[in-house]
Design an enzyme around this catalytic site. Structure first.
Site, PDB file in Angstrom:
ATOM      1  CG  LEU A  29      -1.933  -1.210   1.364  1.00 39.10           C
ATOM      2  CD1 LEU A  29      -2.849  -1.028   2.411  1.00 39.10           C
ATOM      3  CD2 LEU A  29      -2.503  -1.603   0.241  1.00 39.10           C
ATOM      4  CB  ALA A  31      -2.510   5.000  -2.560  1.00 37.65           C
ATOM      5  N   GLY A  32      -0.933   6.445   0.209  1.00 39.84           N
ATOM      6  CA  GLY A  32      -1.343   7.403   1.232  1.00 39.84           C
ATOM      7  C   GLY A  32      -0.918   8.696   0.866  1.00 39.84           C
ATOM      8  NE  ARG A  36       0.332  12.723  10.498  1.00 37.15           N
ATOM      9  CZ  ARG A  36       0.685  11.866  11.145  1.00 37.15           C
ATOM     10  NH1 ARG A  36       1.291  11.875  12.159  1.00 37.15           N
ATOM     11  NH2 ARG A  36       0.487  10.627  10.866  1.00 37.15           N
ATOM     12  N   GLY A 174      -3.972   1.055  15.821  1.00 37.18           N
ATOM     13  CA  GLY A 174      -5.206  -0.038  16.014  1.00 37.18           C
ATOM     14  C   GLY A 174      -4.811  -0.813  17.022  1.00 37.18           C
ATOM     15  CG  ASN A 203      -2.891  -3.598  12.957  1.00 32.74           C
ATOM     16  OD1 ASN A 203      -2.290  -4.652  12.724  1.00 32.74           O
ATOM     17  ND2 ASN A 203      -3.638  -2.941  12.220  1.00 32.74           N
ATOM     18  CG  ASN A 393      54.044  11.322  -8.216  1.00 32.70           C
ATOM     19  OD1 ASN A 393      53.004  12.475  -7.755  1.00 32.70           O
ATOM     20  ND2 ASN A 393      54.864  10.804  -7.135  1.00 32.70           N
TER      21      ASN A 393
HETATM   22  C1  UD1 Z   1      -2.959   1.553  10.075  1.00 35.14           C
HETATM   23  C2  UD1 Z   1      -3.827   0.464  10.683  1.00 35.14           C
HETATM   24  C3  UD1 Z   1      -3.823   0.761  12.043  1.00 35.14           C
HETATM   25  C4  UD1 Z   1      -2.214  -0.112  12.485  1.00 35.14           C
HETATM   26  C5  UD1 Z   1      -1.227   1.353  11.867  1.00 35.14           C
HETATM   27  C6  UD1 Z   1       0.060   0.898  11.962  1.00 35.14           C
HETATM   28  C7  UD1 Z   1      -5.977   0.631   9.465  1.00 35.14           C
HETATM   29  C8  UD1 Z   1      -7.181   1.017   9.428  1.00 35.14           C
HETATM   30  N1  UD1 Z   1      -5.308   0.962  10.432  1.00 35.14           N
HETATM   31  O1  UD1 Z   1      -3.250   2.884  10.433  1.00 35.14           O
HETATM   32  O2  UD1 Z   1      -4.459  -0.339  12.773  1.00 35.14           O
HETATM   33  O3  UD1 Z   1      -1.975   0.206  13.949  1.00 35.14           O
HETATM   34  O4  UD1 Z   1      -1.679   1.396  10.541  1.00 35.14           O
HETATM   35  O5  UD1 Z   1       0.995   1.608  11.437  1.00 35.14           O
HETATM   36  O6  UD1 Z   1      -5.378  -0.211   8.420  1.00 35.14           O
HETATM   37  N2  UD1 Z   1      -3.031   3.743   2.232  1.00 35.14           N
HETATM   38  C9  UD1 Z   1      -3.307   3.471   1.057  1.00 35.14           C
HETATM   39  N3  UD1 Z   1      -4.677   4.156   0.606  1.00 35.14           N
HETATM   40  C10 UD1 Z   1      -5.458   4.452   1.633  1.00 35.14           C
HETATM   41  C11 UD1 Z   1      -5.053   4.570   3.028  1.00 35.14           C
HETATM   42  C12 UD1 Z   1      -3.821   4.121   3.266  1.00 35.14           C
HETATM   43  O7  UD1 Z   1      -2.560   3.215   0.060  1.00 35.14           O
HETATM   44  O8  UD1 Z   1      -6.750   4.713   1.105  1.00 35.14           O
HETATM   45  C13 UD1 Z   1      -1.664   3.259   2.687  1.00 35.14           C
HETATM   46  C14 UD1 Z   1      -0.824   4.417   3.171  1.00 35.14           C
HETATM   47  O9  UD1 Z   1       0.168   5.128   2.086  1.00 35.14           O
HETATM   48  C15 UD1 Z   1       0.169   3.669   4.143  1.00 35.14           C
HETATM   49  C16 UD1 Z   1      -0.717   2.435   4.710  1.00 35.14           C
HETATM   50  O10 UD1 Z   1      -1.655   2.348   3.656  1.00 35.14           O
HETATM   51  O11 UD1 Z   1       1.335   3.047   3.543  1.00 35.14           O
HETATM   52  C17 UD1 Z   1      -1.385   2.681   5.831  1.00 35.14           C
HETATM   53  O12 UD1 Z   1      -2.142   3.722   5.961  1.00 35.14           O
HETATM   54  P1  UD1 Z   1      -2.116   4.848   7.213  1.00 35.14           P
HETATM   55  O13 UD1 Z   1      -2.908   6.072   6.634  1.00 35.14           O
HETATM   56  O14 UD1 Z   1      -0.722   5.263   7.695  1.00 35.14           O
HETATM   57  O15 UD1 Z   1      -2.922   3.928   8.361  1.00 35.14           O
HETATM   58  P2  UD1 Z   1      -2.602   4.149   9.858  1.00 35.14           P
HETATM   59  O16 UD1 Z   1      -3.783   5.406  10.349  1.00 35.14           O
HETATM   60  O17 UD1 Z   1      -1.379   4.604  10.466  1.00 35.14           O
END
Ligand code: UD1
Ligand code: MG
Length: 481
Positions: A29, A31-32, A36, A174, A203, A393
């Protein structure tokens, strides 16, 4: 099938990483938004030890030999797709686009739908990784794979950790809700009540799924929660309802550290540097003050080499055995062969090879050049686009003038030549075997083997000229008084 949750401590012994392809598909994953990070560069493209975080995750994932890897990306990430494919010629990478960031559950769904639509086989097991968690090791991934394998039927594996922070009640992970040794559900921080917030087991985000129809499970996730997102973590409660076995593997919190801000990026860089240094020291490299030596993920250094304080080693550097790199040197894209001595204050730039027992001293910059064995460039020189033979040299202040403002040209200096100090070699130019260049020369024509070339204005001397000059001035001054 037992519904008891298996809780397994992840002990860091060497796992049996197999050669044959594992029946596992990996979904990363990425796509975040990374809001920040306050940066135009997508979060997962930020580098740790010279390598984008996403690439570090791909590198570890490849070690477990998955059938395929799917990366969920946002629109901003599309411009990096070709670069990522080029850097991973050994595996087919699939990119699933998630245009709207609707949560981790939705992201995984996008990946599975993409694989299905493009007729790429989804393996029996699926491992979900995060592109912003670059310290997770292949050995832990392999443990999740083994646990999924160990149970015949459909099952889930969650990677958790014990939160050791002082204010753990406030940390945004989580929470793993376990009753009678059974993992019931994961409650996201934003949705947790005070009792759930006080659970220390969290988690890590990494989840393994073995399910014949994984999309069916994911389709059951809804977005009725505090964030109005489709939480992947809801899959645990859904699995329990369907009598699907859920296991928990507990690993070190260090491995699960994620990056959300520049401060966290710096924290992870620090840990990664410590890991890289430790590994090299264990293999026989001496580091005089390890914390001041900066390495890259791909740095290779042979046993018996000594790295002094304050050295920076960029990407693609290979240092052989018994080399000495002295303080304040900066190396990138180069190969340093055995027994060479570099620095202090040397800058070695890409496409440079320094051969055995060569000596590169202070304030010397070398770019795209080959320096053969036993040659010495000891002080204040610039050598670019050059081929320097053996036992040459090069005197202090020598410059290869390789650029005319439009084009680059090369310089060749053959074996045993001697270049006097403060010389400019205007490329293209060739200095033959055993030739000597007089100090202060500007050489713009080839010099034959065994010749001496001097290219500076001749020195003239007027005997007693200084005395006469001074006398003249003393007389005039006295007559003025
Ligand atoms: C997530 C977990 C949480 C865990 C934590 C650990 C969920 C709902 N929660 O939370 O339980 O404790 O990770 O670090 O899964 N991403 C996408 N698309 C989206 C949303 C996220 O690709 O629509 C990717 C982000 O780029 C990232 C990863 O998923 O790489 C996790 O997303 P993030 O928003 O960081 O989740 P947390 O709130 O940290
Ligand atoms: Mg996160």
């Amino acid at each position: 099938m037992s519904l008891q949750t298996s809780i397994i401590k992840n002990i860091h012994n060497q796992s049996n990483i197999v050669e044959a392809k594992n029946d596992i598909s990996i979904i990363i994953l990425a796509a975040g938004k990374g809001t920040r990070m306050k940066s135009n560069l997508p979060k997962v493209m930020h580098q740790v030890a010279g390598r984008p975080m996403l690439q570090i995750v791909i590198d570890e994932a490849k070690k477990i030999n998955p059938q395929n890897i799917a990366i969920v990306i946002s629109a901003e990430m599309q411009q990096y797709q070709d670069e990522i494919i080029k850097n991973n010629p050994d595996i087919k990478l699939n990119f699933a686009l998630q245009l709207e960031r609707k949560g981790t559950g939705d992201a995984v769904k996008m990946a599975l739908q993409f694989l299905q639509q493009t007729k790429i086989n989804i393996a029996k097991k699926i491992l979900i990784l995060y592109g912003d968690t670059p310290l997770l090791t292949a050995s832990t991934m392999e443990k999740i794979n083994n646990q999924l394998e160990a149970i015949d039927e459909n099952n889930l594996v969650v990677l958790g950790f014990e939160n050791q922070q002082k204010d753990y009640q406030q940390s945004p992970y989580g929470r793993l809700v376990i009753t009678n040794n059974k993992l019931l559900k994961i409650v996201e921080f934003k949705d947790a009540n005070d009792e759930e917030k006080s659970i220390k087991l969290c988690n890590g985000g990494i989840i393994g799924i073995k399910n014949n129809k994984p999309l069916e499970l994911l389709n059951k996730i809804n977005n009725q929660n505090a964030s109005q997102e489709f939480y992947l973590t809801d899959i645990v409660a859904i699995a329990n309802k369907s009598d699907i076995h859920c296991s928990l593997i507990i690993t070190s919190p260090l491995e699960l550290l994620g990056v959300n801000s520049k401060n966290e990026l710096a924290e992870i860089e620090k840990i990664k540097q410590e890991q890289l240094r430790k590994k090299l020291m264990e293999s026989g490299v001496t580091m005089l003050d390890p914390s001041t030596i900066y390495l890259s993920c791909d740095t290779k250094i042979g046993a018996g080499s000594i790295i002094h304080q304050n050295v920076v080693i960029g990407n693609n550097v290979e240092i052989e055995e018994e080399v000495e790199i002295k303080s304040f040197s900066h190396l990138e894209g180069c190969k340093i062969k055995s027994n060479a001595v570099i620095g202090p204050f040397a800058r070695i730039r890409p496409q440079t090879e320094i051969a055995e027992s060569a000596r590169i001293g202070n304030f010397v910059e070398i770019k795209n050049s080959k320096i053969q064995a036993l040659s010495k460039i000891n002080h204040l020189s610039y050598i670019g686009d050059s081929h320097i033979g053996e036992n040459v040299n090069i005197g202090a202040g020598t410059i290869t003038c390789n650029y005319n403002g439009f084009e680059k040209f090369s310089t060749t200096i053959e074996n045993n030549a001697f270049i006097g100090s403060n010389s400019c070699l205007v490329a293209p130019v060739n200095i033959g075997n055993n030739a000597i260049i007089g100090a202060g020369s500007v050489i713009n024509k080839n010099v034959k083997a065994n010749s001496i070339a001097i290219a500076r204005s001749r020195q003239e001397e007027v005997e007693n000229g200084a005395t006469k000059f001074k006398q003249k001035y003393t007389k005039t001054n006295n007559s003025k008084k």
